[in-house]
Design a protein around this motif. Structure first.
Motif, PDB file in Angstrom:
ATOM      1  N   LEU A  44       0.829  -1.206   0.000  1.00 55.47           N
ATOM      2  CA  LEU A  44       0.000   0.000   0.000  1.00 55.47           C
ATOM      3  C   LEU A  44       0.862   1.255   0.000  1.00 55.47           C
ATOM      4  N   ASP A  45       1.970   1.226   0.758  1.00 61.89           N
ATOM      5  CA  ASP A  45       2.889   2.364   0.755  1.00 61.89           C
ATOM      6  C   ASP A  45       3.463   2.583  -0.639  1.00 61.89           C
ATOM      7  N   ASN A  46       3.722   1.468  -1.322  1.00 59.46           N
ATOM      8  CA  ASN A  46       4.241   1.540  -2.693  1.00 59.46           C
ATOM      9  C   ASN A  46       3.230   2.209  -3.615  1.00 59.46           C
ATOM     10  N   ILE A  47       1.952   1.928  -3.388  1.00 54.78           N
ATOM     11  CA  ILE A  47       0.894   2.509  -4.221  1.00 54.78           C
ATOM     12  C   ILE A  47       0.855   4.027  -4.061  1.00 54.78           C
ATOM     13  N   PHE A  48       1.069   4.518  -2.827  1.00 57.74           N
ATOM     14  CA  PHE A  48       1.122   5.962  -2.611  1.00 57.74           C
ATOM     15  C   PHE A  48       2.203   6.590  -3.494  1.00 57.74           C
ATOM     16  N   VAL A  49       3.371   5.970  -3.518  1.00 58.42           N
ATOM     17  CA  VAL A  49       4.500   6.510  -4.284  1.00 58.42           C
ATOM     18  C   VAL A  49       4.229   6.413  -5.788  1.00 58.42           C
ATOM     19  N   ILE A  50       3.653   5.286  -6.230  1.00 57.83           N
ATOM     20  CA  ILE A  50       3.319   5.129  -7.653  1.00 57.83           C
ATOM     21  C   ILE A  50       2.361   6.232  -8.096  1.00 57.83           C
ATOM     22  N   ALA A  51       1.370   6.526  -7.264  1.00 63.20           N
ATOM     23  CA  ALA A  51       0.415   7.589  -7.595  1.00 63.20           C
ATOM     24  C   ALA A  51       1.130   8.935  -7.736  1.00 63.20           C
ATOM     25  N   LEU A  52       2.096   9.205  -6.862  1.00 56.91           N
ATOM     26  CA  LEU A  52       2.856  10.454  -6.935  1.00 56.91           C
ATOM     27  C   LEU A  52       3.702  10.522  -8.207  1.00 56.91           C
ATOM     28  N   ILE A  53       4.316   9.383  -8.564  1.00 57.20           N
ATOM     29  CA  ILE A  53       5.159   9.334  -9.761  1.00 57.20           C
ATOM     30  C   ILE A  53       4.329   9.571 -11.016  1.00 57.20           C
ATOM     31  N   PHE A  54       3.192   8.896 -11.118  1.00 54.48           N
ATOM     32  CA  PHE A  54       2.319   9.098 -12.274  1.00 54.48           C
ATOM     33  C   PHE A  54       1.831  10.544 -12.348  1.00 54.48           C
ATOM     34  N   SER A  55       1.536  11.124 -11.195  1.00 52.65           N
ATOM     35  CA  SER A  55       1.072  12.508 -11.162  1.00 52.65           C
ATOM     36  C   SER A  55       2.192  13.461 -11.570  1.00 52.65           C
ATOM     37  N   PHE A  56       3.418  13.207 -11.091  1.00 50.22           N
ATOM     38  CA  PHE A  56       4.561  14.074 -11.390  1.00 50.22           C
ATOM     39  C   PHE A  56       4.850  14.107 -12.892  1.00 50.22           C
ATOM     40  N   PHE A  57       4.814  12.929 -13.534  1.00 48.59           N
ATOM     41  CA  PHE A  57       5.098  12.848 -14.966  1.00 48.59           C
ATOM     42  C   PHE A  57       3.847  13.032 -15.826  1.00 48.59           C
ATOM     43  N   ALA A  58       2.697  13.205 -15.171  1.00 51.00           N
ATOM     44  CA  ALA A  58       1.417  13.381 -15.884  1.00 51.00           C
ATOM     45  C   ALA A  58       1.183  12.240 -16.874  1.00 51.00           C
ATOM     46  N   VAL A  59       1.369  11.001 -16.413  1.00 49.39           N
ATOM     47  CA  VAL A  59       1.200   9.838 -17.278  1.00 49.39           C
ATOM     48  C   VAL A  59      -0.292   9.613 -17.550  1.00 49.39           C
ATOM     49  N   PRO A  60      -0.716   9.602 -18.808  1.00 49.93           N
ATOM     50  CA  PRO A  60      -2.132   9.353 -19.120  1.00 49.93           C
ATOM     51  C   PRO A  60      -2.579   7.998 -18.570  1.00 49.93           C
ATOM     52  N   ARG A  61      -3.803   7.922 -18.112  1.00 50.96           N
ATOM     53  CA  ARG A  61      -4.287   6.701 -17.462  1.00 50.96           C
ATOM     54  C   ARG A  61      -4.256   5.483 -18.387  1.00 50.96           C
ATOM     55  N   GLN A  62      -4.425   5.702 -19.699  1.00 51.64           N
ATOM     56  CA  GLN A  62      -4.445   4.555 -20.616  1.00 51.64           C
ATOM     57  C   GLN A  62      -3.063   3.917 -20.770  1.00 51.64           C
ATOM     58  N   TYR A  63      -1.995   4.625 -20.363  1.00 53.45           N
ATOM     59  CA  TYR A  63      -0.644   4.067 -20.462  1.00 53.45           C
ATOM     60  C   TYR A  63      -0.102   3.584 -19.115  1.00 53.45           C
ATOM     61  N   GLN A  64      -0.827   3.827 -18.050  1.00 47.82           N
ATOM     62  CA  GLN A  64      -0.324   3.473 -16.719  1.00 47.82           C
ATOM     63  C   GLN A  64      -0.187   1.966 -16.533  1.00 47.82           C
ATOM     64  N   HIS A  65      -1.118   1.203 -17.093  1.00 45.30           N
ATOM     65  CA  HIS A  65      -1.035  -0.247 -16.947  1.00 45.30           C
ATOM     66  C   HIS A  65       0.220  -0.789 -17.606  1.00 45.30           C
ATOM     67  N   ARG A  66       0.595  -0.248 -18.763  1.00 40.79           N
ATOM     68  CA  ARG A  66       1.792  -0.702 -19.467  1.00 40.79           C
ATOM     69  C   ARG A  66       3.047  -0.473 -18.611  1.00 40.79           C
ATOM     70  N   VAL A  67       3.126   0.692 -17.987  1.00 45.44           N
ATOM     71  CA  VAL A  67       4.265   0.987 -17.117  1.00 45.44           C
ATOM     72  C   VAL A  67       4.318   0.010 -15.946  1.00 45.44           C
ATOM     73  N   LEU A  68       3.171  -0.221 -15.332  1.00 43.90           N
ATOM     74  CA  LEU A  68       3.124  -1.117 -14.176  1.00 43.90           C
ATOM     75  C   LEU A  68       3.417  -2.556 -14.574  1.00 43.90           C
ATOM     76  N   PHE A  69       2.988  -2.966 -15.773  1.00 43.09           N
ATOM     77  CA  PHE A  69       3.250  -4.336 -16.213  1.00 43.09           C
ATOM     78  C   PHE A  69       4.754  -4.587 -16.320  1.00 43.09           C
ATOM     79  N   TRP A  70       5.458  -3.709 -17.034  1.00 48.37           N
ATOM     80  CA  TRP A  70       6.904  -3.887 -17.180  1.00 48.37           C
ATOM     81  C   TRP A  70       7.609  -3.661 -15.851  1.00 48.37           C
TER      82      TRP A  70
END
Length: 313
Positions: free
Chosen positions: A74-100
């Motif tokens: 869960l702590d990791n999820i907090f950080v992932i959310a911050l990283i996606f927000s910082f880089f403004a990663v579109p939601r449709q590409y977030q799964h690809r990042v998390l998969f790799w």
């Protein structure tokens, strides 16, 4: 046992990217909840295989390790959310990042657990170092201020920007793209913000593994149980992220439960020595773990009742 486990993991990865998420799309809450339920059910069901092949004691150890890893994620999820927000990663590409990212985690955790198992087998006293480290980490978490994770000043990010040509814009779901250099005019390979986000997520997991891997080794030193519990907990991390990204604020007080849990896990080896036990009873460990985390969830939901939902990035 190893062949079956590896076959399951490879099959899940192939189905995930090659079938269910072949095309980029935004994952909604309903889909993520179904995925989360599936991965949690799979991880718990695997405990039946552990019970059949090894025994009830090891099953309790596996379930404790699985619950601990899932909660620490869960702590990791907090950080992932911050990283996606910082880089403004579109939601449709977030799964690809998390998969790799998960593929990298599987390899990195395997290396860390393999090294840890070898060291513990040769030098059993290392477990006491792990235990003290967890106790100190738990105490530090209790006393730490709620400072936001500073991504911009991260040395890894600064290193990447110095070593790679980096684009400011996204190019679909590509991690790299060839384009003309603005100064030389030559066509060179540029890293996209998606690649930077991937590396930062891998780095964040490596940091979290420093806590979670020793935590599992204080529960059991069996490499099979340590690795399988880790991977089954991590496999569902992507689904858990999409399910919880918008309601992470409701778990604001869970960090205190995690802190207490780390102190408890670290102290078990000392309690067992004082009581003259060969090891802390696994059934007690599982029950206490559930009690601590359950209390943390209840208090978090109660304290944040009525708080406005945070929009997912």
């Amino acid at each position: 046992m190893w062949v079956l486990f590896i076959s399951i993991v490879l099959s899940l990865l192939v189905l995930d990217l090659g079938v269910f998420h072949k095309d980029d799309h935004e994952i909604g809450v309903a889909e993520s909840l179904k995925m989360s339920a599936f991965y949690i059910a799979l991880g718990i069901s695997f405990s039946g295989f552990v019970w059949w092949q090894i025994g009830p004691t090891e099953t309790a150890q596996y379930l404790t390790a699985f619950v601990v890893e899932k909660t620490l994620a869960l702590d990791n999820i907090f950080v992932i959310a911050l990283i996606f927000s910082f880089f403004a990663v579109p939601r449709q590409y977030q799964h690809r990042v998390l998969f790799w990212g998960i593929l990298g985690v599987i390899v990195l955790r395997g290396i860390m657990i393999g090294l840890g198992a070898t060291i513990v087998a040769q030098y059993h006293w290392v477990l006491y170092i792990f235990a003290v480290f967890l106790i100190l980490t738990g105490i530090k978490m209790l006393m730490a201020d709620d400072k936001p994770y500073d991504i911009a000043s991260n040395p890894i990010l600064r290193f990447l920007k110095k070593r790679f040509h980096v684009t400011d814009e996204f190019h679909g779901h590509d991690f790299f793209v060839k384009k003309q250099h603005p100064e030389t005019g030559k066509v060179v390979r540029f890293a996209t913000p998606l690649f930077l986000a991937l590396v930062m997520i891998e780095f964040a997991d490596l940091i979290f593994a420093v806590d979670s891997v020793p935590a599992v080794f204080t529960i059991t030193t069996d490499p099979f149980i340590v690795y399988t519990s880790n991977i089954f907990a991590i496999l569902g991390l992507r689904a858990l992220y999409f399910a919880l990204a918008a309601i992470l604020h409701r778990f604001a007080y869970l960090k205190y439960a995690l802190s207490i849990l780390l102190v408890f896990i670290g102290s078990k080896i000392f309690i067992a020595d004082i009581m003259g036990w060969e090891k802390f009873p696994p059934e007690w460990s599982l029950g206490i773990t559930f009690a601590i985390l359950g209390a943390g969830v209840v208090v978090s939901l109660w304290k944040t009742k009525g708080d406005k939902e945070q929009p997912a990035q």
